[in-house]
Design a protein around this motif. Sequence first.
Motif, PDB file in Angstrom:
ATOM      1  N   VAL A 102       0.840  -1.201   0.000  1.00  0.00           N
ATOM      2  CA  VAL A 102       0.000   0.000   0.000  1.00  0.00           C
ATOM      3  C   VAL A 102       0.875   1.251   0.000  1.00  0.00           C
ATOM      4  O   VAL A 102       0.624   2.201  -0.748  1.00  0.00           O
ATOM      5  N   GLY A 103       1.918   1.251   0.834  1.00  0.00           N
ATOM      6  CA  GLY A 103       2.817   2.397   0.891  1.00  0.00           C
ATOM      7  C   GLY A 103       3.544   2.632  -0.418  1.00  0.00           C
ATOM      8  O   GLY A 103       3.765   3.784  -0.823  1.00  0.00           O
ATOM      9  N   SER A 104       3.913   1.564  -1.113  1.00  0.00           N
ATOM     10  CA  SER A 104       4.591   1.702  -2.405  1.00  0.00           C
ATOM     11  C   SER A 104       3.668   2.308  -3.448  1.00  0.00           C
ATOM     12  O   SER A 104       4.097   3.120  -4.276  1.00  0.00           O
ATOM     13  N   VAL A 105       2.398   1.917  -3.415  1.00  0.00           N
ATOM     14  CA  VAL A 105       1.431   2.485  -4.348  1.00  0.00           C
ATOM     15  C   VAL A 105       1.206   3.968  -4.065  1.00  0.00           C
ATOM     16  O   VAL A 105       1.109   4.790  -4.969  1.00  0.00           O
ATOM     17  N   LEU A 106       1.164   4.318  -2.780  1.00  0.00           N
ATOM     18  CA  LEU A 106       0.916   5.708  -2.408  1.00  0.00           C
ATOM     19  C   LEU A 106       2.139   6.606  -2.612  1.00  0.00           C
ATOM     20  O   LEU A 106       2.009   7.747  -3.067  1.00  0.00           O
ATOM     21  N   PHE A 107       3.324   6.102  -2.268  1.00  0.00           N
ATOM     22  CA  PHE A 107       4.518   6.953  -2.231  1.00  0.00           C
ATOM     23  C   PHE A 107       5.632   6.495  -3.169  1.00  0.00           C
ATOM     24  O   PHE A 107       6.691   7.112  -3.194  1.00  0.00           O
ATOM     25  N   GLY A 108       5.400   5.432  -3.927  1.00  0.00           N
ATOM     26  CA  GLY A 108       6.473   4.827  -4.719  1.00  0.00           C
ATOM     27  C   GLY A 108       6.996   5.683  -5.843  1.00  0.00           C
ATOM     28  O   GLY A 108       8.082   5.412  -6.376  1.00  0.00           O
ATOM     29  N   SER A 109       6.262   6.714  -6.231  1.00  0.00           N
ATOM     30  CA  SER A 109       6.779   7.592  -7.280  1.00  0.00           C
ATOM     31  C   SER A 109       7.791   8.589  -6.725  1.00  0.00           C
ATOM     32  O   SER A 109       8.503   9.234  -7.480  1.00  0.00           O
ATOM     33  N   ASP A 110       7.857   8.718  -5.406  1.00  0.00           N
ATOM     34  CA  ASP A 110       8.735   9.704  -4.774  1.00  0.00           C
ATOM     35  C   ASP A 110       9.857   9.080  -3.951  1.00  0.00           C
ATOM     36  O   ASP A 110      10.887   9.727  -3.730  1.00  0.00           O
ATOM     37  N   ILE A 111       9.646   7.869  -3.464  1.00  0.00           N
ATOM     38  CA  ILE A 111      10.588   7.252  -2.535  1.00  0.00           C
ATOM     39  C   ILE A 111      10.998   5.889  -3.067  1.00  0.00           C
ATOM     40  O   ILE A 111      10.147   5.118  -3.559  1.00  0.00           O
ATOM     41  N   ASP A 112      12.259   5.580  -2.967  1.00  0.00           N
ATOM     42  CA  ASP A 112      12.756   4.279  -3.394  1.00  0.00           C
ATOM     43  C   ASP A 112      12.032   3.165  -2.634  1.00  0.00           C
ATOM     44  O   ASP A 112      11.868   3.259  -1.415  1.00  0.00           O
ATOM     45  N   PRO A 113      11.563   2.119  -3.336  1.00  0.00           N
ATOM     46  CA  PRO A 113      10.821   1.044  -2.667  1.00  0.00           C
ATOM     47  C   PRO A 113      11.550   0.432  -1.482  1.00  0.00           C
ATOM     48  O   PRO A 113      10.918   0.088  -0.476  1.00  0.00           O
ATOM     49  N   ALA A 114      12.852   0.289  -1.579  1.00  0.00           N
ATOM     50  CA  ALA A 114      13.609  -0.283  -0.460  1.00  0.00           C
ATOM     51  C   ALA A 114      13.498   0.607   0.770  1.00  0.00           C
ATOM     52  O   ALA A 114      13.419   0.110   1.904  1.00  0.00           O
ATOM     53  N   TYR A 135      13.942  10.570   6.376  1.00  0.00           N
ATOM     54  CA  TYR A 135      14.383  10.209   5.020  1.00  0.00           C
ATOM     55  C   TYR A 135      14.687  11.462   4.206  1.00  0.00           C
ATOM     56  O   TYR A 135      15.730  11.546   3.543  1.00  0.00           O
ATOM     57  N   PHE A 136      13.791  12.444   4.259  1.00  0.00           N
ATOM     58  CA  PHE A 136      14.037  13.684   3.532  1.00  0.00           C
ATOM     59  C   PHE A 136      15.324  14.364   4.009  1.00  0.00           C
ATOM     60  O   PHE A 136      16.054  14.957   3.219  1.00  0.00           O
ATOM     61  N   ARG A 137      15.588  14.273   5.301  1.00  0.00           N
ATOM     62  CA  ARG A 137      16.772  14.913   5.871  1.00  0.00           C
ATOM     63  C   ARG A 137      18.061  14.324   5.318  1.00  0.00           C
ATOM     64  O   ARG A 137      19.077  15.017   5.212  1.00  0.00           O
ATOM     65  N   THR A 138      18.026  13.058   4.963  1.00  0.00           N
ATOM     66  CA  THR A 138      19.245  12.367   4.553  1.00  0.00           C
ATOM     67  C   THR A 138      19.341  12.168   3.038  1.00  0.00           C
ATOM     68  O   THR A 138      20.193  11.430   2.567  1.00  0.00           O
ATOM     69  N   THR A 139      18.454  12.808   2.280  1.00  0.00           N
ATOM     70  CA  THR A 139      18.499  12.702   0.821  1.00  0.00           C
ATOM     71  C   THR A 139      18.562  14.105   0.230  1.00  0.00           C
ATOM     72  O   THR A 139      18.462  15.108   0.926  1.00  0.00           O
ATOM     73  N   ASP A 140      18.684  14.150  -1.096  1.00  0.00           N
ATOM     74  CA  ASP A 140      18.713  15.448  -1.769  1.00  0.00           C
ATOM     75  C   ASP A 140      17.318  15.900  -2.172  1.00  0.00           C
ATOM     76  O   ASP A 140      17.163  16.834  -2.958  1.00  0.00           O
ATOM     77  N   THR A 141      16.279  15.232  -1.640  1.00  0.00           N
ATOM     78  CA  THR A 141      14.911  15.647  -1.949  1.00  0.00           C
ATOM     79  C   THR A 141      14.699  17.101  -1.544  1.00  0.00           C
ATOM     80  O   THR A 141      14.051  17.875  -2.220  1.00  0.00           O
ATOM     81  N   GLY A 142      15.230  17.453  -0.412  1.00  0.00           N
ATOM     82  CA  GLY A 142      15.109  18.809   0.109  1.00  0.00           C
ATOM     83  C   GLY A 142      15.648  18.808   1.516  1.00  0.00           C
ATOM     84  O   GLY A 142      15.113  18.124   2.376  1.00  0.00           O
ATOM     85  N   ALA A 143      16.696  19.547   1.753  1.00  0.00           N
ATOM     86  CA  ALA A 143      17.326  19.495   3.066  1.00  0.00           C
ATOM     87  C   ALA A 143      16.430  20.134   4.116  1.00  0.00           C
ATOM     88  O   ALA A 143      16.019  21.287   3.985  1.00  0.00           O
TER      89      ALA A 143
END
Length: 444
Positions: free
Chosen positions: A65-77, A127-135
Amino acid sequence: MVHHRDIMRYYSTKNPDNSVSLYEAVTHSTAPDSGVYIPESIPDIPRALFNNISEMTLAEIAYVVGSVLFGSDIDPAKINDIVKDTLSFDIPLVKIDNNIYALELFHGPTKSFKDIGTRFMAHLLDYFRTTDTGAINGLNVLVTTSGDTGCAVVDAFGGLSDVRVFVLSPKGTLRHVYGDRIHSLPSNIVPVEVRGDFDTCMEMARKAYNDRELNRHLSLTSANSINIARLLPQTFFFFHAYARLVAAGENPERIAVATPCGNLGNFTAALYAKRMGLPISRIMATGYGNERLWRHLNGGISTLKDTDVRNLGNNPARINRILSEMPELSTLVDCHTFSEQDVASQIRDTYNRSGYLMDRNSAMACRALYENMHFGETGVFMATAHPMKYADKLEQILGKPLMLSPHKSQNDSMQHRNLPHITTISPTFPALKNLLLEYSSNTK
């Protein structure tokens, strides 16, 4: 259906042209036009999930369910990691009558269903804090609570790097909000007492989220169900409930779910789950007949108005949007209101019949099933808080002591200790604004 390569956008309930990324929706919870964010489309769950859902674990279901909701933005792993860290406890299904079950959502660290959404949101921010999505740099979370939400937020966000949390609560509710943790709060938690009631706290927070000057000086977001990252993980409940009922041999085409409602977060999540393809037959929303929206609402949901947004955390706007896109959902929804006497009677009847003990909010949803299920249906209600959190009230209702007193006496003893410094402010928005700006200026 949203494919994995597509980036999901989230738009304002007041203007579809105001769309943002997941990161922006989570870190700014409300749009500049004061609307709340919703996904631009509701992705469909793969039908194959339901072929073996009864054999899947809670974490496996939540991952899909989480992958369907957020999988376009966050790596599945990473979604898998977030789900596993969030759901490090079980959500058992308990049979209490021939065709009625309780889904116990209160086995997390603070014994409330709110552990799931708050923990997911906290891990997502990390997760956002540790990626380049947005500091994330100096994010401020403002949350209003008179009890369970505060406990869950403190547990989930305590110690989170680069995030400060202001917990706004009515004066006199400290022991309900923090319990014994008030004596050892993490340094990033700022408890704020307001000389007013809970609705006043909500109105002050609403003004803060939408104040342009305030938001120019500091990044401000919510950890109430107004935040899409707090809300969407609550869809996990309903897929998990369905899976466990199918595993128990119940008819998968005749399953009704009932949930108690405060700010309509779980009700909204149930509608999202149904819209995603969860094959439940009916959704029951329940509330006290003398509270907010519920004093005007019984039966269907045609009277649900955006004017109720101010007191209900803006979820009515989301609900209306879902129903406008899929009107047939309204035929599957029942809303029921109960008095305090109705709820107390249900607690006593269920306890005397089966020995099952539940808090008052869960009892509302339970009663809705007993009174309104159709022939051949199986019902499951969301048991949203551990009964030990409300031992005093339950002992009064049952007229006898319960084996829950150790927890109760620890909380009661807190009032006799010396409490740490608590910031107390008047019930006005300028008082809150000045406090937030003061903290912001001290960290620059």
